[in-house]
Design an enzyme around this catalytic site. Structure first.
Site, PDB file in Angstrom:
ATOM      1  N   TYR A 112      -9.960   9.235  -3.713  1.00 21.72           N
ATOM      2  CA  TYR A 112      -9.055   9.848  -4.725  1.00 21.72           C
ATOM      3  C   TYR A 112      -9.493  11.209  -5.332  1.00 21.72           C
ATOM      4  CZ  TYR A 112      -4.998  10.337  -8.030  1.00 21.72           C
ATOM      5  OH  TYR A 112      -3.620  10.851  -8.512  1.00 21.72           O
ATOM      6  N   ARG A 125      -5.033  17.929  -5.930  1.00 26.71           N
ATOM      7  CA  ARG A 125      -4.519  16.577  -5.887  1.00 26.71           C
ATOM      8  C   ARG A 125      -3.310  16.571  -6.743  1.00 26.71           C
ATOM      9  NH1 ARG A 125      -8.870  12.541  -8.581  1.00 26.71           N
ATOM     10  NH2 ARG A 125      -7.673  13.311 -10.521  1.00 26.71           N
ATOM     11  N   ASP A 126      -2.637  15.409  -6.437  1.00 30.14           N
ATOM     12  CA  ASP A 126      -1.524  15.170  -7.131  1.00 30.14           C
ATOM     13  C   ASP A 126      -0.576  16.312  -7.251  1.00 30.14           C
ATOM     14  OD1 ASP A 126      -0.607  13.569 -10.387  1.00 30.14           O
ATOM     15  OD2 ASP A 126      -0.003  13.205  -8.347  1.00 30.14           O
ATOM     16  N   SER A 180      -2.301  13.818 -12.900  1.00 36.25           N
ATOM     17  CA  SER A 180      -3.556  13.435 -12.162  1.00 36.25           C
ATOM     18  C   SER A 180      -4.402  14.568 -11.380  1.00 36.25           C
ATOM     19  CB  SER A 180      -3.478  12.275 -11.351  1.00 36.25           C
ATOM     20  OG  SER A 180      -3.187  11.092 -11.998  1.00 36.25           O
ATOM     21  N   ASP A 238      -0.868   8.919  -2.967  1.00 39.90           N
ATOM     22  CA  ASP A 238       0.247  10.023  -3.120  1.00 39.90           C
ATOM     23  C   ASP A 238      -0.041  11.191  -2.146  1.00 39.90           C
ATOM     24  OD1 ASP A 238      -0.005   9.583  -6.980  1.00 39.90           O
ATOM     25  OD2 ASP A 238       1.003   8.183  -5.473  1.00 39.90           O
ATOM     26  N   ASP A 247      -1.694   6.209 -16.896  1.00 40.97           N
ATOM     27  CA  ASP A 247      -1.120   7.131 -15.958  1.00 40.97           C
ATOM     28  C   ASP A 247      -1.166   8.678 -16.040  1.00 40.97           C
ATOM     29  OD1 ASP A 247      -0.404   5.099 -13.855  1.00 40.97           O
ATOM     30  OD2 ASP A 247       1.329   4.502 -15.471  1.00 40.97           O
TER      31      ASP A 247
HETATM   32  O1  LIG Z   1      20.557   7.714  -2.525  1.00 42.02           O
HETATM   33  N1  LIG Z   1      20.128   8.767  -2.212  1.00 42.02           N
HETATM   34  O2  LIG Z   1      21.084   9.878  -1.737  1.00 42.02           O
HETATM   35  C1  LIG Z   1      18.929   9.582  -2.344  1.00 42.02           C
HETATM   36  C2  LIG Z   1      18.923  10.711  -2.144  1.00 42.02           C
HETATM   37  C3  LIG Z   1      17.441  11.231  -2.304  1.00 42.02           C
HETATM   38  C4  LIG Z   1      16.505  10.247  -2.809  1.00 42.02           C
HETATM   39  O3  LIG Z   1      15.274  10.904  -3.089  1.00 42.02           O
HETATM   40  C5  LIG Z   1      14.044  10.070  -3.138  1.00 42.02           C
HETATM   41  O4  LIG Z   1      14.263   9.648  -4.650  1.00 42.02           O
HETATM   42  C6  LIG Z   1      13.092   8.964  -4.871  1.00 42.02           C
HETATM   43  C7  LIG Z   1      13.123   8.448  -6.302  1.00 42.02           C
HETATM   44  O5  LIG Z   1      13.173   9.288  -7.212  1.00 42.02           O
HETATM   45  C8  LIG Z   1      11.704   9.895  -4.792  1.00 42.02           C
HETATM   46  O6  LIG Z   1      10.519   8.888  -4.953  1.00 42.02           O
HETATM   47  C9  LIG Z   1       9.763   9.427  -6.016  1.00 42.02           C
HETATM   48  O7  LIG Z   1       8.955  10.407  -5.572  1.00 42.02           O
HETATM   49  C10 LIG Z   1       7.933  10.950  -6.559  1.00 42.02           C
HETATM   50  C11 LIG Z   1       7.182  11.949  -6.175  1.00 42.02           C
HETATM   51  O8  LIG Z   1       8.086  13.250  -5.926  1.00 42.02           O
HETATM   52  C12 LIG Z   1       7.107   9.765  -6.914  1.00 42.02           C
HETATM   53  O9  LIG Z   1       6.072   9.959  -8.076  1.00 42.02           O
HETATM   54  C13 LIG Z   1       4.689   9.945  -7.653  1.00 42.02           C
HETATM   55  O10 LIG Z   1       4.420   8.460  -8.188  1.00 42.02           O
HETATM   56  C14 LIG Z   1       3.094   8.076  -8.148  1.00 42.02           C
HETATM   57  C15 LIG Z   1       3.028   6.504  -8.557  1.00 42.02           C
HETATM   58  O11 LIG Z   1       3.971   6.076  -7.344  1.00 42.02           O
HETATM   59  C16 LIG Z   1       2.420   8.861  -9.104  1.00 42.02           C
HETATM   60  O12 LIG Z   1       0.947   8.669  -9.055  1.00 42.02           O
HETATM   61  C17 LIG Z   1       2.459  10.518  -8.764  1.00 42.02           C
HETATM   62  O13 LIG Z   1       1.751  11.186  -9.590  1.00 42.02           O
HETATM   63  C18 LIG Z   1       4.024  10.920  -8.603  1.00 42.02           C
HETATM   64  O14 LIG Z   1       4.302  12.369  -8.440  1.00 42.02           O
HETATM   65  C19 LIG Z   1       7.956   8.494  -7.328  1.00 42.02           C
HETATM   66  O15 LIG Z   1       6.976   7.472  -7.337  1.00 42.02           O
HETATM   67  C20 LIG Z   1       8.785   8.037  -6.402  1.00 42.02           C
HETATM   68  O16 LIG Z   1       9.651   6.983  -6.585  1.00 42.02           O
HETATM   69  C21 LIG Z   1      11.554  10.300  -3.240  1.00 42.02           C
HETATM   70  O17 LIG Z   1      10.463  11.182  -3.225  1.00 42.02           O
HETATM   71  C22 LIG Z   1      12.998  10.871  -3.010  1.00 42.02           C
HETATM   72  O18 LIG Z   1      12.915  11.420  -1.530  1.00 42.02           O
HETATM   73  C23 LIG Z   1      16.686   9.123  -3.307  1.00 42.02           C
HETATM   74  C24 LIG Z   1      17.939   8.561  -2.832  1.00 42.02           C
HETATM   75 MG   LIG Z   2      -0.541   8.872 -10.679  1.00 43.69          MG
END
Ligand SMILES: O=[N+]([O-])c1ccc(O[C@@H]2O[C@H](CO)[C@@H](O[C@@H]3O[C@H](CO)[C@@H](O[C@@H]4O[C@H](CO)[C@@H](O)[C@H](O)[C@H]4O)[C@H](O)[C@H]3O)[C@H](O)[C@H]2O)cc1
Ligand SMILES: [Mg+2]
Length: 358
Positions: free
Chosen positions: A83, A88-89, A95, A135, A312
């Protein structure tokens, strides 16, 4: 195809307890006043987690752990997270890492990988399980609209391919990070994700292979269970549904379809106000204990990847690594910097554990 990737690294093996985490838990227990809770917390010392190499100066410590596992005898598995990508991130703030692409980060990352290779090659009798870059690739599936991710995309892909190519030793098993059901599990994301994983593996050169993918790292989803309302209308609303949907897509793309799933903080469902909430979520509990009795041949093991109790991300809005997700109503506050010990949150994780520690 190296021998390692054709069988589970967990078969017939003992999983090594990471000493630095045992120490963190022991210190936490010493600071607890509720003796019942403290007794439960002490049991967490016995649960294997992954050692995160989030800075290059931690690589020698991996070597110490490999030596200790080697000395312990029997068949040992040491679990560690790679990692340290430059930039990153890229879609979050909490992070951000030590290396930047603009400042020679790619070369520094290759040196980081080379130093990991040097350690694992010294201990051929110890099985090493690496999760590669939480990620990282997931951000390239859904966040190319974020400038930092767009700028990092080709470098991320090249460097993950480099890591795969260099870590083909028979005692190494690689699981690329595959986000989680609430991220890449969405129908719009799942096929591009499979294609990206396959292209990065191809970039590692012919003959290079991995064991598969890791899901739910640092997240809160159930392996299997009732739909969390915030996941709707995602048909792949838990990790098993995601895995069962992803596996055939991987196979179609010549990518190995074995999985490990993080359940370290998945004991309680329905705690998030939105599916994308990821930072120190209030109400979380320690989840299913690590086991190879997964109920699904695609899943090698349930694992604990995110060390419970490590933050986190900071809730201090004046910190350079402040991410607004860590200041939300469903985020525990005040929270320390990512990776540092969050005592009250650890105590709540134990309190909310499901199954309970007793
Ligand atoms: O119904 N619909 O019509 C519809 C339309 C569009 C939709 O879009 C989706 O929506 C999802 C939910 O928001 C998004 O998922 C989230 O994306 C984030 C990054 O952008 C993640 O964040 C990371 O999390 C890590 C730990 O897991 C951290 O370590 C890290 O630092 C942190 O950055 C979240 O977990 C993750 O849940 C999808 O991208 C997105 O494509 C969905 C439905
Ligand atoms: Mg993280």
């Amino acid at each position: 195809i190296d021998a390692a990737s054709s069988r589970s690294p967990y078969d017939g093996a003992s999983v090594f307890l990471i000493p630095s985490y045992v120490s963190e838990v022991q210190a936490a227990v010493a600071n607890m006043t509720d003796s019942t809770l403290a007794a439960q917390a002490a049991l967490v010392e016995q649960v294997p987690i992954f050692f995160w190499m989030d800075v290059s100066t931690k690589v020698p410590t991996l070597g110490e752990y490999l030596a200790a596992a080697d000395a312990a005898g029997g068949t040992q598995v040491v679990q560690s997270v790679i990692y340290d990508l430059p930039d990153r991130d890229c879609a979050a703030e909490a992070s951000a890492g030590e290396f930047s692409i603009a400042d020679g980060g790619a070369a520094l990352y290759e040196a980081y990988i080379d130093s990991i290779v040097a350690q694992v090659e010294q201990y051929p009798n110890v099985r090493v399980v690496f999760i590669v870059e939480p990620d990282g690739l997931a951000n390239l599936v859904t966040n190319l609209s974020v400038p930092k991710c767009a700028n990092a995309a080709s470098t991320y892909k090249e460097l993950v391919s480099y890591a795969i190519a260099q870590l083909q030793q028979d005692n190494v098993w690689l699981y690329l990070d595959a986000g989680h059901s609430g991220w890449l599990g969405w129908p719009a994301n799942i096929t591009p994700a499979a294609q990206l994983f396959a292209s990065v593996l191809q970039g590692a050169g012919s003959g290079a292979t991995v064991r598969g993918l890791a899901t739910d790292v640092s997240n809160y989803n159930l392996l299997r269970g009732a739909e969390d309302p915030v996941q709707a209308p995602n048909p792949n609303y838990d990790e098993e549904l995601y895995i069962n949907a992803l596996a055939p897509l991987l196979q179609q793309n010549n990518f190995p379809s074995q999985f490990i799933v993080d359940q370290s903080r998945s004991g309680v469902s329905g705690i998030r106000t939105a599916e994308g909430d990821w930072c120190n979520v209030l109400g979380a509990g320690l989840g299913m204990r690590p086991t190879t009795d997964t109920g699904n041949t695609l899943i090698d093991s349930i694992v604990w990847v995110k060390p419970p109790g490590e933050s986190d991300g900071t809730s201090n809005s004046s910190s350079p690594r402040y991410d607004t997700h860590c200041g939300q109503s469903d985020a525990a506050q005040p929270a320390p910097e990512a990776g540092t010990w969050f005592q009250s949150y650890f105590e709540a994780l134990v309190q909310n554990a499901n199954p309970a520690f007793s």
